[in-house]
Structures are given as structure tokens and as C-alpha cells.
Design an enzyme around this catalytic site. Structure first.
Site, PDB file in Angstrom:
ATOM      1  N   LYS A 192       0.825  -1.207   0.000  1.00 24.61           N
ATOM      2  CA  LYS A 192       0.000   0.000   0.000  1.00 24.61           C
ATOM      3  C   LYS A 192       0.860   1.258   0.000  1.00 24.61           C
ATOM      4  O   LYS A 192       0.647   2.188  -0.781  1.00 24.61           O
ATOM      5  CB  LYS A 192      -0.948  -0.008   1.199  1.00 24.61           C
ATOM      6  CG  LYS A 192      -1.856   1.215   1.258  1.00 24.61           C
ATOM      7  CD  LYS A 192      -2.859   1.134   2.386  1.00 24.61           C
ATOM      8  CE  LYS A 192      -3.730   2.385   2.422  1.00 24.61           C
ATOM      9  NZ  LYS A 192      -4.771   2.306   3.463  1.00 24.61           N
ATOM     10  N   GLU A 198       9.763  -5.955   4.340  1.00 27.42           N
ATOM     11  CA  GLU A 198       9.854  -7.345   3.890  1.00 27.42           C
ATOM     12  C   GLU A 198       9.537  -7.476   2.400  1.00 27.42           C
ATOM     13  O   GLU A 198      10.198  -8.216   1.662  1.00 27.42           O
ATOM     14  CB  GLU A 198       8.886  -8.223   4.686  1.00 27.42           C
ATOM     15  CG  GLU A 198       9.114  -8.220   6.196  1.00 27.42           C
ATOM     16  CD  GLU A 198       8.266  -7.204   6.927  1.00 27.42           C
ATOM     17  OE1 GLU A 198       7.964  -7.442   8.103  1.00 27.42           O
ATOM     18  OE2 GLU A 198       7.910  -6.162   6.325  1.00 27.42           O
ATOM     19  N   GLY A 251      -5.350  -2.439   4.224  1.00 29.72           N
ATOM     20  CA  GLY A 251      -4.633  -3.604   3.721  1.00 29.72           C
ATOM     21  C   GLY A 251      -5.407  -4.902   3.785  1.00 29.72           C
ATOM     22  O   GLY A 251      -5.473  -5.652   2.806  1.00 29.72           O
ATOM     23  N   ARG A 252      -6.029  -5.184   4.925  1.00 26.07           N
ATOM     24  CA  ARG A 252      -6.738  -6.460   5.056  1.00 26.07           C
ATOM     25  C   ARG A 252      -8.101  -6.444   4.374  1.00 26.07           C
ATOM     26  O   ARG A 252      -8.809  -7.451   4.370  1.00 26.07           O
ATOM     27  CB  ARG A 252      -6.883  -6.826   6.531  1.00 26.07           C
ATOM     28  CG  ARG A 252      -7.589  -5.783   7.384  1.00 26.07           C
ATOM     29  CD  ARG A 252      -7.380  -6.063   8.864  1.00 26.07           C
ATOM     30  NE  ARG A 252      -7.866  -4.978   9.713  1.00 26.07           N
ATOM     31  CZ  ARG A 252      -7.186  -3.866   9.978  1.00 26.07           C
ATOM     32  NH1 ARG A 252      -5.993  -3.681   9.434  1.00 26.07           N
ATOM     33  NH2 ARG A 252      -7.676  -2.937  10.774  1.00 26.07           N
TER      34      ARG A 252
END
Length: 507
Positions: A192, A198, A251-252
Site C-alpha cells: 500500500k 519485507e 490492507g486487510r
């Protein structure tokens, strides 16, 4: 009115009589009241909450709480695009990605979808050369949703084979690259903010793999999925291969947006459109159905009853269909990152339990692993079962009959129990609650409906407790400390310092 002002109502809920499930089923109308079939784009889905301890008295009390906290107003604000995520000063517009809600947000989502559709169809038409594989790199919501949808829907006949990589442990990337040819592989970088450590570390390594595999222009093989397109372009992605989405999509909740690119690439655009349509049908049900027949509100009421009145610390989810094996992991993030809070939306302390721990597995494997505790343990754990009437394979139908028989038997056994006849080791207390969601078949529209159902179920619980389900500051502290470790500019407790030294990363 603030959620803390509902304390007396929550106490009254706790003090209600507690008839057993067997006693509740003395009402011949119970099944009709608590089992509802919705006709949805992917086929009918049966939502059966009859084997929970919901009752007219429980629902009346929870309805009073809902009225006190203005649940209806919160629902309207969500769909209207109001800044319901108050800590970050933004709306939550994931329903607009499905075409339901704020018109301006829905129009923007449609434009972004058209951009994604153009790229997806160009790839399918061979305009980017031969593409057999996509390595989708993301983490959290940028990975869990695509991984679930692809595993559930694209096991066979995928237009492009998708490998989802989330873990910064490069063994995950190695497993994906071992199955791909650099000459026919695209890389999707899903972030996003386009700053996720990561994800960008894995992306750099994936570019190195392409380069070492003979790809002269590795960045030409990259598609960026982000709400920060300028950062993706600055990182090196061609702007024609940047697929934006709105900053107001969390995000989710983002698999409906450009984060769903790998889903569309695997299924084809028609499949992705069906996925959106299935979710939109649940949006409309949640928005329009009366509370007494609203399956979303009913499920949330049951969740709240067990957490708040029965003090259940966890909820278990078991998918009796191998294609839904990743659903419990997906729901863990959705529910625990959304509602795992300790303050109200106004910043004052939450005086009640928040989200239970969500966990689960896949049937029938889980029966031989954790069901001992469910049936005879000392914890009361509400269980959700999910099953599909039509199997996802062509093997002997006996496989599926046995699978479904086990699913329904577990719910029946949890409720009825069985006396040990003097042998306590063989005594099953029963009166243990479960709910069952039975789908006719599992296609893109059905999966979209299931996910949207759980999104709104989570939202209702948050509104009833007065918390903001759309921020996630709890994930930031550990990440910040990890960066300070890498920078070598901080000291920690003796245990942490010893671990850093033992691992050889203490600078």
C-alpha cells in the site's frame, strides 16, 4: 452515546438466564428463526446459527446495545464514505471497490479496475510476451487475500500460475522461483505504502533472480500494486505497470482493489468480476435487511454474546473443504488486526474484552488434532463450520459424503454430548455451540460473499464495542525495533541482547 455508557446493558446480558441448547430447541420454530438461506450470485448459502445460545432475550438485549451505540448510524457512515477511521482521518471504502457505497469512491474504484482489466487482458493476449507465471510479493493483507482466493479458485486451469511470497525468509522466495522460468515470469510487488521492508527486500531479490536468469530489463517484468504510485515509479516500475488503489482501502480489506491483480490474472477478468459481485450482494444484504433476518448482525451478536457474557477467549473456524484451507489464516488477520484493540475510538480505555483469538484448521484433519479439547476440554469455544455441497474433485463421491457427514456430526456431537455412564473419561458434556455455513458450490462469487460476510461481521462487533476496526498501530512497534536492531543503534534487555549475540547479529 459512547460504548462505555453501555456497561449496565452488558451486565444485564451476562445476567440473563442460560438455557441449554437442548432446551432452546424445545421451540419448534427455532430452526426457521436461526437458519437462513440467502440466494446469492454464486448460488444459495445457508447460514445456520441455531446451535448457538442466541435467544429472543439475548437478541433483545444486544439490540438495545446496538441502538444505544447507533449501530445503524455506523453502518450508514461506513457505506457513505464518512471518515469512520477516525485515528487516521480517513474513510474505509472497501465496499466501494465492489460498487456499493459512496458514489465518488465507487467511480474511482471502477476507473482503477478498468486500468487493471486492460493490463490483465493484455497479458492474457500475449502483448507482454509469453507469461506462464506470476510471483506475487506482499505481506499481511497484500498476501493473505490473494493467496486464499487463488488456492480456493485456481487450482486447475489457471490462466497464469501464481505463487504468493510473503515471508522475508528467502526460503519462501526460493520455493517460488524454483517453479518458474525467469523468461516467462512476471513479478507483482504489492504494498500500500510501497515502503514495506519485507516486501521490498523480497522484490529486490526477485529482480536479482530475473537478472541472473538472463532477463535484460528486470523492471520491465514488474507490476506494482499500491496506493503510492509515485513511490513505485521512483523505485523503478514503469508507470504503465503501476496499478493504483485508494488510500482509504485498508490492507486487510484490499483484495477487491488492485491488490486482487493476481486473482484476476489467474481466473480471468470475468472470474474477478464475479468475485466482486458476490461480495456486493452481501454488502446490500447487510445494508438493507432488517436486523431480525440479517445474517451478518446475527453472527456478530453471537460472537459478542460468547465473548462478553460467556467470557470465551477464542473462536474456532474449521473449513470442511480443502479449497478453503487458508480461510482460518485469512480470518485471523481480518478479525484480530481489526478488533484486537484496548481503547475506544475516542481514545479512552476499553473496559470490556475485545476480539477473541481466532484460530482453526481444515476438516477432517483437525478432528484428529484439536477436537479433543473442543469436546471435553475445560474451555468453552464457539465453533464455525464451513462446508460446500458440491465437491471440488471428480473422485468417488464417497469422499465428499464422508467429509460432509463428519462436518455435520461434529456440530451435532458438540451440542448433544454423551453421558459417560460412570466413566468420566468417556463423558461428553455437550451444550457446546457451533454455527454452520453451507454453500451450494464454491466459485468466485461464493468466495466473495463469504469474505464480505466476515468483513461486515467484524465491523458490527467493532461498532458494538465502540472501537475503530480500521487502524492497526499494534503492528508498528516490533517493526520499529527491528529496524533499530539492523541499524545497530539501540540497546535492549539482557535476554534480547543475548539472543542477538548468540545469533551473530549484534553488530
Amino acid at each position: 452515546m459512547a460504548a462505555n455508557d453501555t456497561a449496565s446493558l452488558w451486565t444485564a446480558l451476562e445476567n440473563l438466564p442460560r438455557p441449554t441448547l437442548g432446551e432452546l430447541f424445545a421451540d419448534p420454530a427455532r430452526l426457521d428463526r436461526y437458519a437462513t438461506v440467502l440466494d446469492l450470485p454464486g448460488g444459495p448459502i445457508r447460514f445456520d446459527w441455531s446451535k448457538t445460545h442466541l435467544s429472543a432475550e439475548v437478541e433483545t438485549m444486544l439490540s438495545q446495545i446496538a441502538e444505544t451505540v447507533d449501530l445503524a448510524g455506523g453502518r450508514e457512515a461506513l457505506f457513505a464514505g464518512a471518515p469512520i477511521n477516525n485515528t487516521e482521518g480517513r474513510a474505509a471504502t472497501h465496499t466501494a471497490e465492489r460498487g456499493v457505497g459512496n458514489p465518488a469512491a465507487a467511480d474511482e474504484a471502477e476507473r482503477f479496475h478498468e486500468r487493471m482489466q486492460f493490463l490483465v487482458e493484455a497479458i492474457h493476449d500475449g502483448l507482454l510476451g509469453e507469461v506462464k507465471s506470476l510471483i506475487h510479493i506482499g505481506i499481511g493483507g497484500s498476501a493473505l487475500g490473494p493467496a486464499l482466493a487463488i488456492d480456493a479458485l485456481a487450482r486447475e486451469d489457471a490462466k497464469v500460475t501464481v505463487h504468493v511470497v510473503s515471508n522475508v525468509d528467502a526460503a519462501a522466495l526460493a520455493a517460488a522461483t524454483a517453479q518458474c522460468d525467469p523468461a516467462t515470469t512476471l513479478i507483482a510487488v504489492a504494498s500500500k505504502t510501497f515502503t514495506t521492508t519485507e516486501t521490498l527486500m523480497n522484490a529486490v531479490s526477485a529482480l536479482d533472480w530475473l537478472r541472473e536468469g538472463g532477463v535484460e530489463d528486470p523492471f520491465g517484468r514488474v507490476v506494482a500494486l499500491t496506493a503510492a504510485p509515485d513511490k513505485a515509479v521512483a523505485w523503478g516500475v514503469d508507470e504503465t505497470r503501476v496499478l493504483p488503489f485508494a488510500e482509504t482501502v485498508g490492507g486487510r480489506y484490499s483484495l477487491w482493489s488492485s491488490i486482487g491483480f493476481p486473482i484476476a490474472l489467474a481466473l480471468g477478468w470475468d472470474g474477478f468480476a464475479a468475485f466482486l459481485a458476490g461480495a456486493a450482494a452481501i454488502d446490500r444484504h447487510f445494508l438493507e435487511a432488517a436486523p431480525s433476518g440479517n445474517v451478518v448482525i446475527r453472527a456478530a451478536f453471537a460472537d459478542l454474546y460468547y465473548t462478553q457474557a460467556r467470557h470465551c477467549g477464542s473462536r474456532a473456524v474449521f473449513a470442511y473443504d480443502e479449497r478453503l484451507r487458508l480461510l482460518p489464516s485469512y480470518l485471523q488477520q481480518l478479525e484480530m488486526e481489526s478488533n484486537g484493540k484496548r481503547v475506544l475510538a475516542d481514545g479512552t480505555a476499553l473496559a470490556r474484552p475485545s476480539a477473541p483469538v481466532t484460530w482453526g484448521g481444515v476438516g477432517t484433519d483437525a478432528q484428529h488434532a484439536v477436537f479433543q479439547l473442543l469436546h471435553q476440554g475445560t474451555h468453552l469455544i464457539p465453533v464455525d463450520f464451513l462446508a460446500v455441497s458440491i465437491p471440488g474433485h471428480d473422485f468417488d463421491p464417497a469422499h465428499h459424503r464422508t467429509l460432509l457427514a463428519n462436518c455435520f456430526a461434529q456440530g451435532a456431537a458438540l451440542m448433544a454430548g454423551k453421558a459417560g455412564e460412570g466413566d468420566m473419561a468417556r463423558d461428553y458434556p455437550g451444550d457446546r455451540p457451533s454455527a454452520t455455513i453451507l454453500c451450494d458450490e464454491l466459485g468466485a462469487a461464493t468466495l466473495g460473499s463469504l469474505i464480505a460476510f466476515h468483513e461486515h461481521r467484524t465491523f458490527v462487533s467493532a461498532m458494538m464495542l465502540g472501537i475503530n476496526p480500521f487502524d492497526q498501530f499494534g503492528v508498528e512497534l516490533g517493526k520499529a525495533i527491528a529496524k533499530s536492531i539492523e541499524a545497530g543503534d539501540a540497546r535492549f534487555d539482557p535476554s534480547t541482547q543475548a539472543l542477538l549475540s548468540a545469533a551473530g547479529i549484534d553488530g
